[in-house]
Design an enzyme around this catalytic site. Structure first.
Site, PDB file in Angstrom:
ATOM      1  N   LYS A  15      -3.906  15.053   0.349  1.00 41.88           N
ATOM      2  CA  LYS A  15      -2.703  14.898   1.172  1.00 41.88           C
ATOM      3  C   LYS A  15      -3.006  15.195   2.642  1.00 41.88           C
ATOM      4  O   LYS A  15      -2.633  14.445   3.533  1.00 41.88           O
ATOM      5  CB  LYS A  15      -1.592  15.862   0.702  1.00 41.88           C
ATOM      6  CG  LYS A  15      -1.209  15.716  -0.754  1.00 41.88           C
ATOM      7  CD  LYS A  15      -0.116  16.690  -1.140  1.00 41.88           C
ATOM      8  CE  LYS A  15      -0.517  18.145  -1.080  1.00 41.88           C
ATOM      9  NZ  LYS A  15      -1.520  18.567  -2.089  1.00 41.88           N
ATOM     10  N   ARG A  90       8.342  21.203  -2.527  1.00 41.88           N
ATOM     11  CA  ARG A  90       7.582  21.608  -3.718  1.00 41.88           C
ATOM     12  C   ARG A  90       8.468  22.150  -4.820  1.00 41.88           C
ATOM     13  O   ARG A  90       7.968  22.455  -5.902  1.00 41.88           O
ATOM     14  CB  ARG A  90       6.612  22.720  -3.334  1.00 41.88           C
ATOM     15  CG  ARG A  90       5.256  22.237  -2.916  1.00 41.88           C
ATOM     16  CD  ARG A  90       4.553  23.395  -2.258  1.00 41.88           C
ATOM     17  NE  ARG A  90       3.198  23.487  -2.641  1.00 41.88           N
ATOM     18  CZ  ARG A  90       2.179  23.198  -1.826  1.00 41.88           C
ATOM     19  NH1 ARG A  90       2.393  22.767  -0.611  1.00 41.88           N
ATOM     20  NH2 ARG A  90       0.957  23.351  -2.228  1.00 41.88           N
ATOM     21  N   ARG A 128     -14.220  22.483  -0.623  1.00 44.59           N
ATOM     22  CA  ARG A 128     -13.600  22.210   0.687  1.00 44.59           C
ATOM     23  C   ARG A 128     -14.020  23.235   1.743  1.00 44.59           C
ATOM     24  O   ARG A 128     -14.060  24.430   1.479  1.00 44.59           O
ATOM     25  CB  ARG A 128     -12.081  22.229   0.552  1.00 44.59           C
ATOM     26  CG  ARG A 128     -11.400  22.134   1.926  1.00 44.59           C
ATOM     27  CD  ARG A 128      -9.936  21.918   1.870  1.00 44.59           C
ATOM     28  NE  ARG A 128      -9.267  22.769   0.923  1.00 44.59           N
ATOM     29  CZ  ARG A 128      -8.037  22.564   0.490  1.00 44.59           C
ATOM     30  NH1 ARG A 128      -7.359  21.530   0.929  1.00 44.59           N
ATOM     31  NH2 ARG A 128      -7.493  23.372  -0.389  1.00 44.59           N
ATOM     32  N   ARG A 161     -11.110  28.323   2.519  1.00 42.81           N
ATOM     33  CA  ARG A 161      -9.792  28.953   2.351  1.00 42.81           C
ATOM     34  C   ARG A 161      -9.849  29.998   1.250  1.00 42.81           C
ATOM     35  O   ARG A 161     -10.521  29.809   0.239  1.00 42.81           O
ATOM     36  CB  ARG A 161      -8.756  27.873   1.992  1.00 42.81           C
ATOM     37  CG  ARG A 161      -8.132  27.256   3.210  1.00 42.81           C
ATOM     38  CD  ARG A 161      -7.284  26.058   2.943  1.00 42.81           C
ATOM     39  NE  ARG A 161      -6.365  26.151   1.823  1.00 42.81           N
ATOM     40  CZ  ARG A 161      -5.507  25.203   1.495  1.00 42.81           C
ATOM     41  NH1 ARG A 161      -5.457  24.088   2.207  1.00 42.81           N
ATOM     42  NH2 ARG A 161      -4.703  25.342   0.465  1.00 42.81           N
ATOM     43  N   ARG A 172      -2.805  27.610  -8.781  1.00 44.60           N
ATOM     44  CA  ARG A 172      -2.143  26.605  -7.925  1.00 44.60           C
ATOM     45  C   ARG A 172      -1.841  25.339  -8.713  1.00 44.60           C
ATOM     46  O   ARG A 172      -0.773  24.737  -8.555  1.00 44.60           O
ATOM     47  CB  ARG A 172      -3.032  26.276  -6.726  1.00 44.60           C
ATOM     48  CG  ARG A 172      -3.060  27.400  -5.710  1.00 44.60           C
ATOM     49  CD  ARG A 172      -4.199  27.247  -4.732  1.00 44.60           C
ATOM     50  NE  ARG A 172      -4.143  26.014  -3.988  1.00 44.60           N
ATOM     51  CZ  ARG A 172      -5.187  25.479  -3.353  1.00 44.60           C
ATOM     52  NH1 ARG A 172      -6.360  26.079  -3.390  1.00 44.60           N
ATOM     53  NH2 ARG A 172      -5.047  24.368  -2.684  1.00 44.60           N
TER      54      ARG A 172
HETATM   55  P1  AP5 Z   1      -7.264  17.869   1.165  1.00 44.66           P
HETATM   56  O1  AP5 Z   1      -6.945  16.664   1.985  1.00 44.66           O
HETATM   57  O2  AP5 Z   1      -7.412  19.171   1.879  1.00 44.66           O
HETATM   58  O3  AP5 Z   1      -6.253  17.966  -0.076  1.00 44.66           O
HETATM   59  P2  AP5 Z   1      -4.750  18.447  -0.144  1.00 44.66           P
HETATM   60  O4  AP5 Z   1      -4.053  17.572  -1.123  1.00 44.66           O
HETATM   61  O5  AP5 Z   1      -4.159  18.569   1.228  1.00 44.66           O
HETATM   62  O6  AP5 Z   1      -4.994  19.864  -0.816  1.00 44.66           O
HETATM   63  P3  AP5 Z   1      -4.418  21.308  -0.443  1.00 44.66           P
HETATM   64  O7  AP5 Z   1      -5.239  22.282  -1.222  1.00 44.66           O
HETATM   65  O8  AP5 Z   1      -4.366  21.530   1.043  1.00 44.66           O
HETATM   66  O9  AP5 Z   1      -3.024  21.220  -1.033  1.00 44.66           O
HETATM   67  P4  AP5 Z   1      -2.165  22.377  -1.440  1.00 44.66           P
HETATM   68  O10 AP5 Z   1      -0.918  21.667  -1.655  1.00 44.66           O
HETATM   69  O11 AP5 Z   1      -2.632  23.216  -2.568  1.00 44.66           O
HETATM   70  O12 AP5 Z   1      -2.304  23.415  -0.214  1.00 44.66           O
HETATM   71  P5  AP5 Z   1      -1.313  23.773   0.972  1.00 44.66           P
HETATM   72  O13 AP5 Z   1      -2.123  24.138   2.150  1.00 44.66           O
HETATM   73  O14 AP5 Z   1      -0.235  22.768   1.115  1.00 44.66           O
HETATM   74  O15 AP5 Z   1      -8.626  17.537   0.347  1.00 44.66           O
HETATM   75  C1  AP5 Z   1      -9.165  18.492  -0.555  1.00 44.66           C
HETATM   76  C2  AP5 Z   1     -10.691  18.308  -0.619  1.00 44.66           C
HETATM   77  O16 AP5 Z   1     -10.998  17.015  -1.164  1.00 44.66           O
HETATM   78  C3  AP5 Z   1     -11.379  18.346   0.769  1.00 44.66           C
HETATM   79  O17 AP5 Z   1     -12.614  18.982   0.642  1.00 44.66           O
HETATM   80  C4  AP5 Z   1     -11.568  16.863   1.135  1.00 44.66           C
HETATM   81  O18 AP5 Z   1     -12.675  16.659   1.980  1.00 44.66           O
HETATM   82  C5  AP5 Z   1     -11.767  16.226  -0.248  1.00 44.66           C
HETATM   83  N1  AP5 Z   1     -11.242  14.861  -0.313  1.00 44.66           N
HETATM   84  C6  AP5 Z   1     -10.047  14.409   0.173  1.00 44.66           C
HETATM   85  N2  AP5 Z   1      -9.900  13.093  -0.089  1.00 44.66           N
HETATM   86  C7  AP5 Z   1     -11.042  12.713  -0.763  1.00 44.66           C
HETATM   87  C8  AP5 Z   1     -11.484  11.462  -1.327  1.00 44.66           C
HETATM   88  N3  AP5 Z   1     -10.743  10.352  -1.265  1.00 44.66           N
HETATM   89  N4  AP5 Z   1     -12.682  11.441  -1.957  1.00 44.66           N
HETATM   90  C9  AP5 Z   1     -13.452  12.573  -2.046  1.00 44.66           C
HETATM   91  N5  AP5 Z   1     -13.081  13.787  -1.526  1.00 44.66           N
HETATM   92  C10 AP5 Z   1     -11.882  13.846  -0.902  1.00 44.66           C
HETATM   93  O19 AP5 Z   1      -0.604  25.086   0.367  1.00 44.66           O
HETATM   94  C11 AP5 Z   1      -1.326  26.283   0.221  1.00 44.66           C
HETATM   95  C12 AP5 Z   1      -0.390  27.398  -0.227  1.00 44.66           C
HETATM   96  O20 AP5 Z   1       0.661  27.600   0.750  1.00 44.66           O
HETATM   97  C13 AP5 Z   1       0.366  27.147  -1.547  1.00 44.66           C
HETATM   98  O21 AP5 Z   1      -0.412  27.495  -2.678  1.00 44.66           O
HETATM   99  C14 AP5 Z   1       1.581  28.071  -1.357  1.00 44.66           C
HETATM  100  O22 AP5 Z   1       1.235  29.414  -1.550  1.00 44.66           O
HETATM  101  C15 AP5 Z   1       1.917  27.868   0.128  1.00 44.66           C
HETATM  102  N6  AP5 Z   1       2.842  26.757   0.365  1.00 44.66           N
HETATM  103  C16 AP5 Z   1       2.601  25.631   1.107  1.00 44.66           C
HETATM  104  N7  AP5 Z   1       3.673  24.821   1.139  1.00 44.66           N
HETATM  105  C17 AP5 Z   1       4.622  25.443   0.380  1.00 44.66           C
HETATM  106  C18 AP5 Z   1       5.951  25.078   0.000  1.00 44.66           C
HETATM  107  N8  AP5 Z   1       6.504  23.914   0.389  1.00 44.66           N
HETATM  108  N9  AP5 Z   1       6.625  25.942  -0.794  1.00 44.66           N
HETATM  109  C19 AP5 Z   1       6.095  27.116  -1.190  1.00 44.66           C
HETATM  110  N10 AP5 Z   1       4.840  27.516  -0.877  1.00 44.66           N
HETATM  111  C20 AP5 Z   1       4.113  26.678  -0.102  1.00 44.66           C
END
Ligand code: AP5
Length: 219
Positions: A15, A90, A128, A161, A172
């Site tokens: 994402k 979410r 990552r 991270r 997660r």
């Molecule tokens: P990446 O693009 O970073 O993936 P992502 O889907 O953004 O994954 P996240 O881990 O950031 O999502 P998340 O939802 O768990 O974390 P968030 O920060 O929102 O890609 C991942 C890896 O894959 C990278 O190494 C990349 O290079 C690789 N990759 C990407 N595309 C690829 C491809 N096509 N082919 C090969 N490799 C590829 O949330 C973190 C925490 O914050 C949550 O756990 C929670 O505690 C809190 N939080 C955030 N938002 C909320 C909310 N709305 N409500 C409550 N808590 C929240």
């Protein structure tokens, strides 16, 4: 009508990677609730400590905190013509809030779900690394930087991270299945969901997303 583009998908689906590319191409701001919360977690305050502990454990931060963040951020002037949500909504409560915001701002919602099988997610998350200065995302197995530990774009060090350790990743993924996956059906039923195969190179996924956005007249 201006748009709210919602990036959905499991942790590690890509994402953030895709939201950054869409933001560059379309000129909309990318609003990553994960990044905003990580920034808030740096503050030496009770709220900062609570967010830090919640994120490190892989649990969801409360809907109340998210509501405050979203109401403040989406009312900024750069959101007037549209914006990209990366990591929100979410929960059901957050989905309701987004419907309210969209109605008030007279914007429509388009949900882009990046679909990646669960087996691939672990490698993506544990591998990552993110630039500590510009936020560019790498993967030591799948998308390594030219020089180990250093960002290709600005030469700053890369960091892992705290929630990308294997044991936290499982929590997660469970939180996603329990609280977020059911929302997908809601958007599918209302005809606002488009699913994209995310198990392909970043550029191919991006091309598909661009085609969808062009067709919808959004970019
Ligand atoms: P990446 O693009 O970073 O993936 P992502 O889907 O953004 O994954 P996240 O881990 O950031 O999502 P998340 O939802 O768990 O974390 P968030 O920060 O929102 O890609 C991942 C890896 O894959 C990278 O190494 C990349 O290079 C690789 N990759 C990407 N595309 C690829 C491809 N096509 N082919 C090969 N490799 C590829 O949330 C973190 C925490 O914050 C949550 O756990 C929670 O505690 C809190 N939080 C955030 N938002 C909320 C909310 N709305 N409500 C409550 N808590 C929240």
């Amino acid at each position: 009508m201006s748009k709210i583009i919602v990036m959905m998908g499991a942790p590690g689906a890509g994402k953030g990677t895709q939201a950054r590319l869409i933001a560059e191409r379309c000129g909309y701001p990318q609003i990553s609730t994960g990044d905003i919360l990580r920034e808030m977690a740096r503050a030496d305050t009770p709220l900062g400590h609570e967010i830090k502990a919640t994120q490190a454990a892989g649990r969801l931060v409360s809907d109340e905190v998210l509501a405050e963040i979203m109401l403040a951020r989406t009312s900024q002037p750069d959101c007037r013509d549209g914006y990209i949500l990366d990591g929100f909504p979410r929960t059901l409560e957050q989905t309701r809030l987004l419907e309210d915001i969209a109605k008030r701002q007279e914007k429509s919602i388009l949900v882009l779900k990046v679909v990646v099988p669960r087996d691939s997610l672990m490698k993506r998350l544990t591998g990552r690394r993110t630039c500590t200065r510009c936020g560019e995302i790498y993967n030591i197995y799948l998308r390594p930087p030219r020089v180990e530990g250093i960002c290709d774009l600005d030469g700053a060090p890369l960091a892992q991270r705290s929630d990308d350790r294997a044991e936290t990743v499982s929590t997660r993924l469970e939180a996603y299945e329990r609280s977020t996956a059911p929302l997908i059906d809601y958007y599918r039923r209302s005809g606002r969901l488009i699913e994209i195969d995310g198990e392909r190179p970043v550029t191919e996924v991006f091309e598909d997303l661009c085609a969808v956005l062009e067709k919808a007249g959004d970019c």
